[in-house]
Design a protein around this motif. Structure first.
Motif, mmCIF file in Angstrom:
data_model
loop_
_atom_site.group_PDB
_atom_site.id
_atom_site.type_symbol
_atom_site.label_atom_id
_atom_site.label_comp_id
_atom_site.label_asym_id
_atom_site.label_seq_id
_atom_site.Cartn_x
_atom_site.Cartn_y
_atom_site.Cartn_z
ATOM 1 N N GLU A 136 0.810 -1.227 0.000
ATOM 2 C CA GLU A 136 0.000 0.000 0.000
ATOM 3 C C GLU A 136 0.839 1.271 0.000
ATOM 4 O OE1 GLU A 136 -2.998 1.890 3.171
ATOM 5 O OE2 GLU A 136 -3.603 -0.106 2.459
ATOM 6 N N ALA A 137 1.991 1.254 0.688
ATOM 7 C CA ALA A 137 2.859 2.432 0.780
ATOM 8 C C ALA A 137 3.835 2.539 -0.387
ATOM 9 C CB ALA A 137 3.641 2.397 2.087
ATOM 10 N N HIS A 138 3.854 1.550 -1.274
ATOM 11 C CA HIS A 138 4.818 1.499 -2.393
ATOM 12 C C HIS A 138 6.247 1.672 -1.856
ATOM 13 C CE1 HIS A 138 1.659 1.468 -5.388
ATOM 14 N NE2 HIS A 138 1.050 2.394 -4.678
ATOM 15 N N THR A 139 6.584 0.843 -0.883
ATOM 16 C CA THR A 139 7.888 0.902 -0.229
ATOM 17 C C THR A 139 9.003 0.720 -1.242
ATOM 18 O OG1 THR A 139 6.888 0.000 1.765
ATOM 19 C CG2 THR A 139 9.299 -0.105 1.613
ATOM 20 N N ARG A 140 10.046 1.541 -1.117
ATOM 21 C CA ARG A 140 11.194 1.502 -2.026
ATOM 22 C C ARG A 140 12.487 1.267 -1.259
ATOM 23 N NH1 ARG A 140 10.297 6.449 -6.341
ATOM 24 N NH2 ARG A 140 8.344 5.645 -7.202
ATOM 25 N N MET A 141 13.433 0.640 -1.958
ATOM 26 C CA MET A 141 14.778 0.476 -1.425
ATOM 27 C C MET A 141 15.750 0.785 -2.555
ATOM 28 S SD MET A 141 16.724 -2.772 0.350
ATOM 29 C CE MET A 141 15.683 -2.801 1.794
ATOM 30 N N THR A 142 16.823 1.501 -2.213
ATOM 31 C CA THR A 142 17.848 1.855 -3.189
ATOM 32 C C THR A 142 19.136 1.129 -2.841
ATOM 33 O OG1 THR A 142 16.844 4.005 -3.585
ATOM 34 C CG2 THR A 142 19.170 3.770 -4.179
ATOM 35 N N ILE A 143 19.717 0.478 -3.849
ATOM 36 C CA ILE A 143 20.962 -0.262 -3.683
ATOM 37 C C ILE A 143 22.061 0.496 -4.409
ATOM 38 C CG2 ILE A 143 22.169 -2.434 -4.163
ATOM 39 C CD1 ILE A 143 18.550 -2.646 -4.375
ATOM 40 N N PRO A 144 23.075 0.984 -3.692
ATOM 41 C CA PRO A 144 24.198 1.656 -4.358
ATOM 42 C C PRO A 144 25.024 0.647 -5.174
ATOM 43 C CG PRO A 144 24.142 2.148 -1.999
ATOM 44 C CD PRO A 144 23.195 1.031 -2.241
ATOM 45 N N ILE A 145 25.485 1.072 -6.338
ATOM 46 C CA ILE A 145 26.375 0.285 -7.187
ATOM 47 C C ILE A 145 27.598 1.153 -7.399
ATOM 48 C CG2 ILE A 145 26.661 -0.863 -9.414
ATOM 49 C CD1 ILE A 145 23.536 -0.898 -9.549
ATOM 50 N N MET A 146 28.766 0.694 -6.929
ATOM 51 C CA MET A 146 29.909 1.592 -6.986
ATOM 52 C C MET A 146 31.225 0.867 -7.252
ATOM 53 S SD MET A 146 29.947 2.532 -2.951
ATOM 54 C CE MET A 146 31.489 3.383 -2.978
ATOM 55 N N LYS A 147 32.139 1.625 -7.840
ATOM 56 C CA LYS A 147 33.505 1.175 -8.074
ATOM 57 C C LYS A 147 34.391 2.402 -7.945
ATOM 58 C CE LYS A 147 35.167 0.314 -12.193
ATOM 59 N NZ LYS A 147 36.254 1.263 -12.217
ATOM 60 N N SER A 148 35.337 2.365 -7.009
ATOM 61 C CA SER A 148 36.195 3.527 -6.792
ATOM 62 C C SER A 148 37.617 3.312 -7.307
ATOM 63 C CB SER A 148 36.237 3.885 -5.303
ATOM 64 O OG SER A 148 36.745 2.807 -4.561
ATOM 65 N N MET A 149 37.928 2.076 -7.763
ATOM 66 C CA MET A 149 39.255 1.788 -8.299
ATOM 67 C C MET A 149 39.173 1.652 -9.816
ATOM 68 S SD MET A 149 40.350 -1.033 -5.440
ATOM 69 C CE MET A 149 41.789 -1.562 -6.310
ATOM 70 N N ARG A 150 40.239 2.020 -10.491
ATOM 71 C CA ARG A 150 40.310 1.845 -11.940
ATOM 72 C C ARG A 150 41.035 0.541 -12.233
ATOM 73 N NH1 ARG A 150 40.751 7.593 -11.866
ATOM 74 N NH2 ARG A 150 39.249 8.502 -13.287
ATOM 75 N N TRP A 151 40.442 -0.297 -13.079
ATOM 76 C CA TRP A 151 41.065 -1.552 -13.492
ATOM 77 C C TRP A 151 41.419 -1.395 -14.954
ATOM 78 C CZ3 TRP A 151 42.260 -4.425 -9.587
ATOM 79 C CH2 TRP A 151 41.431 -4.517 -8.482
ATOM 80 N N GLY A 152 42.662 -1.503 -15.273
ATOM 81 C CA GLY A 152 43.090 -1.398 -16.662
ATOM 82 C C GLY A 152 44.306 -2.263 -16.894
ATOM 83 N N PRO A 153 44.895 -2.184 -18.065
ATOM 84 C CA PRO A 153 46.038 -3.032 -18.396
ATOM 85 C C PRO A 153 47.222 -2.857 -17.448
ATOM 86 C CG PRO A 153 45.255 -1.832 -20.326
ATOM 87 C CD PRO A 153 44.498 -1.320 -19.143
ATOM 88 N N THR A 154 47.409 -1.644 -16.889
ATOM 89 C CA THR A 154 48.572 -1.424 -16.025
ATOM 90 C C THR A 154 48.217 -1.426 -14.544
ATOM 91 O OG1 THR A 154 48.268 0.959 -16.183
ATOM 92 C CG2 THR A 154 49.758 -0.066 -17.783
ATOM 93 N N SER A 155 46.948 -1.515 -14.222
ATOM 94 C CA SER A 155 46.583 -1.492 -12.803
ATOM 95 C C SER A 155 46.751 -2.868 -12.172
ATOM 96 C CB SER A 155 45.149 -1.004 -12.632
ATOM 97 O OG SER A 155 44.263 -1.774 -13.375
ATOM 98 N N GLN A 156 46.980 -2.857 -10.876
ATOM 99 C CA GLN A 156 47.160 -4.114 -10.144
ATOM 100 C C GLN A 156 46.147 -4.172 -9.031
ATOM 101 O OE1 GLN A 156 51.096 -4.960 -9.012
ATOM 102 N NE2 GLN A 156 51.982 -4.323 -10.939
ATOM 103 N N LYS A 157 45.784 -5.387 -8.659
ATOM 104 C CA LYS A 157 44.798 -5.585 -7.612
ATOM 105 C C LYS A 157 45.423 -5.378 -6.271
ATOM 106 C CE LYS A 157 40.965 -8.502 -6.527
ATOM 107 N NZ LYS A 157 40.265 -9.690 -6.767
#
Length: 157
Positions: A136-157
């Protein structure tokens, strides 16, 4: 235009306003956000989604050709059957396998998958997905989707 409201250290009911500034003539629009901030991010009285955050920094695809894939669980916490819909999602880089419009019985849990395109690997990514229940209240939830690191050919984990 994207407006982000960070709940930070808030709890209970919160109201925040933003004014949109432009060179247009006339009335300056004002946007007010009202939220019921809860400490347990993964659970409401109506439904629960776990995990409550998609953190792409915790997983790197084996090959850059493949998408990041995340499985989330949506659980109906009420005593009635509910259906769920996606209210907002990022349009670029994201695909969702979601049980839209299907009824989930009381206490039942359904999994769904989020796939993020590998093109995101060179970018910082902060978006969100909002899901609404048919209660009845149309309850909502928001899920953040995030990435703060850059992954590329020269990046390392």
């Amino acid at each position: 235009m994207e407006l982000i409201f960070s709940t930070g250290h808030y709890s209970s009911t919160v109201r925040k306003s933003a004014t949109i500034m432009s060179n247009a003539t006339g009335v300056v629009p004002r946007l007010t956000i009202a939220a019921d901030v809860r400490k347990a991010m993964d659970s409401l009285d109506v439904f629960q989604i776990t995990p409550s955050l998609v953190d792409m920094d915790k997983q790197r695809p084996e090959e850059q050709k493949h998408a990041w894939e995340y499985e989330l669980a949506l659980k109906n916490l009420t005593d009635q059957g509910l259906s769920f819909s996606i209210v907002s999602k990022p349009e670029e880089y994201l695909s969702i396998d979601f049980p839209e419009g299907k009824t989930i019985d009381p206490g039942e849990e359904r999994s769904f998958k989020i796939k993020v395109d590998p093109k995101v690997s060179e970018e910082l990514y902060t978006k969100s997905l909002t899901i609404e229940a048919s209660d009845e209240a149309h309850t909502r939830m928001t899920i953040p989707i995030m990435k703060s690191m850059r992954w590329g050919p020269t990046s390392q984990k």
